[in-house]
Design a protein around this motif. Structure first.
Motif, PDB file in Angstrom:
ATOM      1  N   CYS A 175       0.826  -1.215   0.000  1.00  0.00           N
ATOM      2  CA  CYS A 175       0.000   0.000   0.000  1.00  0.00           C
ATOM      3  C   CYS A 175       0.857   1.259   0.000  1.00  0.00           C
ATOM      4  CB  CYS A 175      -0.944   0.007   1.196  1.00  0.00           C
ATOM      5  SG  CYS A 175      -2.408  -1.027   0.978  1.00  0.00           S
ATOM      6  N   ILE A 176       1.968   1.236   0.692  1.00  0.00           N
ATOM      7  CA  ILE A 176       2.832   2.419   0.752  1.00  0.00           C
ATOM      8  C   ILE A 176       3.353   2.768  -0.632  1.00  0.00           C
ATOM      9  CG2 ILE A 176       5.021   3.322   1.627  1.00  0.00           C
ATOM     10  CD1 ILE A 176       4.569   1.677   4.159  1.00  0.00           C
ATOM     11  N   LEU A 177       3.803   1.762  -1.391  1.00  0.00           N
ATOM     12  CA  LEU A 177       4.305   2.023  -2.734  1.00  0.00           C
ATOM     13  C   LEU A 177       3.182   2.413  -3.682  1.00  0.00           C
ATOM     14  CD1 LEU A 177       7.063  -0.657  -3.455  1.00  0.00           C
ATOM     15  CD2 LEU A 177       7.287   1.641  -2.526  1.00  0.00           C
ATOM     16  N   ARG A 178       2.016   1.815  -3.502  1.00  0.00           N
ATOM     17  CA  ARG A 178       0.888   2.168  -4.366  1.00  0.00           C
ATOM     18  C   ARG A 178       0.456   3.616  -4.125  1.00  0.00           C
ATOM     19  NH1 ARG A 178      -0.373  -2.445  -6.896  1.00  0.00           N
ATOM     20  NH2 ARG A 178      -0.319  -4.430  -5.775  1.00  0.00           N
ATOM     21  N   ARG A 179       0.467   4.049  -2.883  1.00  0.00           N
ATOM     22  CA  ARG A 179       0.157   5.452  -2.593  1.00  0.00           C
ATOM     23  C   ARG A 179       1.233   6.372  -3.179  1.00  0.00           C
ATOM     24  NH1 ARG A 179      -3.920   5.921   1.184  1.00  0.00           N
ATOM     25  NH2 ARG A 179      -4.345   4.031   2.412  1.00  0.00           N
ATOM     26  N   ASP A 219      17.656  -5.659   0.988  1.00  0.00           N
ATOM     27  CA  ASP A 219      17.865  -5.556   2.444  1.00  0.00           C
ATOM     28  C   ASP A 219      16.554  -5.594   3.205  1.00  0.00           C
ATOM     29  OD1 ASP A 219      20.620  -5.274   1.967  1.00  0.00           O
ATOM     30  OD2 ASP A 219      20.436  -3.099   1.760  1.00  0.00           O
ATOM     31  N   GLY A 220      15.645  -6.469   2.752  1.00  0.00           N
ATOM     32  CA  GLY A 220      14.369  -6.640   3.441  1.00  0.00           C
ATOM     33  C   GLY A 220      13.327  -5.581   3.146  1.00  0.00           C
ATOM     34  N   GLU A 221      13.633  -4.629   2.274  1.00  0.00           N
ATOM     35  CA  GLU A 221      12.692  -3.558   1.930  1.00  0.00           C
ATOM     36  C   GLU A 221      12.161  -3.760   0.515  1.00  0.00           C
ATOM     37  OE1 GLU A 221      12.719   1.289   1.070  1.00  0.00           O
ATOM     38  OE2 GLU A 221      14.569   0.224   1.604  1.00  0.00           O
ATOM     39  N   VAL A 222      10.848  -3.635   0.352  1.00  0.00           N
ATOM     40  CA  VAL A 222      10.257  -3.693  -0.981  1.00  0.00           C
ATOM     41  C   VAL A 222      10.530  -2.356  -1.664  1.00  0.00           C
ATOM     42  CG1 VAL A 222       8.161  -3.980  -2.335  1.00  0.00           C
ATOM     43  CG2 VAL A 222       8.448  -5.268  -0.216  1.00  0.00           C
ATOM     44  N   ILE A 223      11.272  -2.406  -2.775  1.00  0.00           N
ATOM     45  CA  ILE A 223      11.675  -1.159  -3.430  1.00  0.00           C
ATOM     46  C   ILE A 223      10.989  -0.937  -4.775  1.00  0.00           C
ATOM     47  CG2 ILE A 223      13.912  -1.173  -2.278  1.00  0.00           C
ATOM     48  CD1 ILE A 223      15.138  -2.138  -4.942  1.00  0.00           C
ATOM     49  N   ALA A 224      10.279  -1.961  -5.258  1.00  0.00           N
ATOM     50  CA  ALA A 224       9.566  -1.815  -6.523  1.00  0.00           C
ATOM     51  C   ALA A 224       8.515  -2.908  -6.628  1.00  0.00           C
ATOM     52  CB  ALA A 224      10.518  -1.898  -7.716  1.00  0.00           C
ATOM     53  N   PHE A 225       7.456  -2.614  -7.374  1.00  0.00           N
ATOM     54  CA  PHE A 225       6.461  -3.647  -7.662  1.00  0.00           C
ATOM     55  C   PHE A 225       6.044  -3.547  -9.116  1.00  0.00           C
ATOM     56  CE2 PHE A 225       3.528  -0.148  -6.821  1.00  0.00           C
ATOM     57  CZ  PHE A 225       2.512  -0.350  -7.759  1.00  0.00           C
ATOM     58  N   LEU A 226       5.489  -4.631  -9.627  1.00  0.00           N
ATOM     59  CA  LEU A 226       4.980  -4.681 -10.989  1.00  0.00           C
ATOM     60  C   LEU A 226       3.758  -5.588 -10.986  1.00  0.00           C
ATOM     61  CD1 LEU A 226       7.164  -4.996 -14.185  1.00  0.00           C
ATOM     62  CD2 LEU A 226       4.993  -6.193 -13.983  1.00  0.00           C
ATOM     63  N   ASN A 241      -2.992 -15.693 -24.977  1.00  0.00           N
ATOM     64  CA  ASN A 241      -1.633 -15.938 -24.496  1.00  0.00           C
ATOM     65  C   ASN A 241      -0.838 -14.647 -24.334  1.00  0.00           C
ATOM     66  OD1 ASN A 241      -1.779 -18.767 -24.246  1.00  0.00           O
ATOM     67  ND2 ASN A 241      -1.517 -19.004 -26.444  1.00  0.00           N
ATOM     68  N   MET A 242      -1.528 -13.629 -23.822  1.00  0.00           N
ATOM     69  CA  MET A 242      -0.884 -12.349 -23.582  1.00  0.00           C
ATOM     70  C   MET A 242      -1.321 -11.805 -22.226  1.00  0.00           C
ATOM     71  SD  MET A 242      -1.108  -8.928 -25.966  1.00  0.00           S
ATOM     72  CE  MET A 242      -0.363  -7.363 -25.515  1.00  0.00           C
ATOM     73  N   TRP A 243      -0.356 -11.391 -21.415  1.00  0.00           N
ATOM     74  CA  TRP A 243      -0.648 -10.700 -20.163  1.00  0.00           C
ATOM     75  C   TRP A 243      -0.213  -9.243 -20.322  1.00  0.00           C
ATOM     76  CZ3 TRP A 243      -2.262 -12.338 -15.040  1.00  0.00           C
ATOM     77  CH2 TRP A 243      -2.803 -13.617 -15.031  1.00  0.00           C
ATOM     78  N   ASN A 244      -0.688  -8.396 -19.402  1.00  0.00           N
ATOM     79  CA  ASN A 244      -0.461  -6.961 -19.547  1.00  0.00           C
ATOM     80  C   ASN A 244      -0.077  -6.325 -18.223  1.00  0.00           C
ATOM     81  OD1 ASN A 244      -1.680  -6.478 -22.454  1.00  0.00           O
ATOM     82  ND2 ASN A 244      -3.074  -7.853 -21.371  1.00  0.00           N
ATOM     83  N   ILE A 245       0.930  -5.497 -18.270  1.00  0.00           N
ATOM     84  CA  ILE A 245       1.342  -4.757 -17.081  1.00  0.00           C
ATOM     85  C   ILE A 245       0.302  -3.679 -16.801  1.00  0.00           C
ATOM     86  CG2 ILE A 245       3.102  -3.221 -16.123  1.00  0.00           C
ATOM     87  CD1 ILE A 245       5.141  -4.729 -17.909  1.00  0.00           C
ATOM     88  N   CYS A 246      -0.208  -3.674 -15.573  1.00  0.00           N
ATOM     89  CA  CYS A 246      -1.270  -2.723 -15.223  1.00  0.00           C
ATOM     90  C   CYS A 246      -0.902  -1.847 -14.037  1.00  0.00           C
ATOM     91  CB  CYS A 246      -2.572  -3.471 -14.960  1.00  0.00           C
ATOM     92  SG  CYS A 246      -2.451  -4.778 -13.708  1.00  0.00           S
ATOM     93  N   GLY A 247       0.340  -1.877 -13.631  1.00  0.00           N
ATOM     94  CA  GLY A 247       0.806  -1.017 -12.545  1.00  0.00           C
ATOM     95  C   GLY A 247       2.264  -1.304 -12.256  1.00  0.00           C
ATOM     96  N   ALA A 248       3.035  -0.263 -12.005  1.00  0.00           N
ATOM     97  CA  ALA A 248       4.461  -0.457 -11.699  1.00  0.00           C
ATOM     98  C   ALA A 248       4.989   0.792 -11.008  1.00  0.00           C
ATOM     99  CB  ALA A 248       5.259  -0.739 -12.966  1.00  0.00           C
TER     100      ALA A 248
END
Length: 311
Positions: A175-179, A219-226, A241-248
């Motif tokens: 949630c912190i990264l999404r915000r 180092d135990g910290e989430v620094i990026a998401f996809l 047979n196709m996926w799509n990036i919907c947030g990063a």
């Protein structure tokens, strides 16, 4: 050239023309999936805001819009908007710029007459005539769709970051990264600000809409998401047979350190292992961070343009 209302009787010819235009783009971007037909156009024949072009009795083009809605991003909360997806318009190749400009002039007249002041059109990235036609009529580029293959996924850059897919309760700490992503999109030059309620709705939606989430940790910290989803922004993403990036998002201090590139390679490798050959992404071209990053690894095949009418 005669411009007439778009009717159901035009749908078959329009679908054939839209598929022809899509296949033109496939000549420039061969990895786009093949289709026998584009999505049905019945809804566009029924909403009464589409137009068709006839020349010498021949169907040469059409331009339709989605049912109007209120309050699109960049339009103002009280402004009516419409958008024409890549399958909801088309033109023969000869005199394409002129056909599109005649179509838009007729469509825009009735759109504005009905209070629709924000106009958007998804164009093919390599269709120079169509892009020029709309740019000359006051449109500006807003976003784009891109595609790549998962072949070669897993060629990891040198990095001390750990990559993994997150499931269930493990995703709550994101949630912190999404915000932070929402805050980033609200800043210049994007100015895509949301209300607190809209942000909360977004946070709830991402936990319930079936997307998969991958993370980069150091180092135990989430620094990026996809995030990836089976759903995309146009009919071509319906390919099974196709996926799509919907947030990063990547924490600013780790940008340029190969963290996000490594995360992308990890996702591609995971999809390749599941026999998924294609990965798509849509991004705001007004977001310079995303615009620069995705174009390093993906090929653009659409560019959406918008125009806000002031009256």
């Amino acid at each position: 050239m005669k411009i007439v209302p778009f009717l159901k009787e035009h749908a078959e010819a329009a679908q054939a023309l839209a598929l022809q235009n899509y296949n033109e783009e496939r000549e420039s971007v061969p990895i786009l999936p093949a289709f026998e037909a584009v999505s049905a156009l019945d809804e566009f024949a029924e909403n009464g805001i589409g137009v068709a072009a006839l020349e010498g009795g021949k169907f040469v083009g059409f331009l339709c819009g989605c049912d109007p809605w209120q309050g699109g991003i960049g339009a103002g909360k009280d402004v009516l908007c419409t958008f024409s997806p890549i399958h909801a318009h088309g033109s023969v190749k000869e005199n394409r710029a002129r056909i599109y400009q005649n179509l838009y002039a007729a469509a825009a007249e009735q759109w504005v007459r009905n209070g629709i002041l924000m106009h958007g059109v998804a164009l093919y990235a390599h269709d120079e005539d169509a892009v020029r036609a709309f740019f000359e009529y006051g449109f500006g580029k807003r976003c784009m769709d891109l595609i790549c293959t998962t072949e070669g996924g897993g060629k990891m850059p040198e990095t001390e970051v750990h990559f993994a897919e997150r499931t269930g309760e493990q995703r709550a700490e994101l949630c912190i990264l999404r915000r932070a992503l929402q805050t980033h999109m609200a800043q210049s030059p994007c100015f895509m600000a949301e209300t607190a309620a809209e942000t909360e709705a977004y946070l709830h939606r991402v936990e319930t809409d079936g997307r998969r989430t991958f993370t980069a940790e150091k180092d135990g910290e989430v620094i990026a998401f996809l995030d990836i989803s089976e759903d995309g922004e146009n009919f071509s993403t319906e390919f099974e047979n196709m996926w799509n990036i919907c947030g990063a998002y990547c924490v600013p201090k780790y940008r340029g350190t190969n963290a996000m590139r490594g995360l992308l390679e990890h996702v591609k490798a995971a999809l390749k292992a599941e026999n998924i050959p294609l990965l798509g992404v849509d991004c705001e071209s007004i977001n310079p961070t995303a615009n620069r990053f995705w174009q390093k690894f993906f090929t653009p095949y659409t560019c959406s343009v918008t125009r806000r009418i002031e009256i």
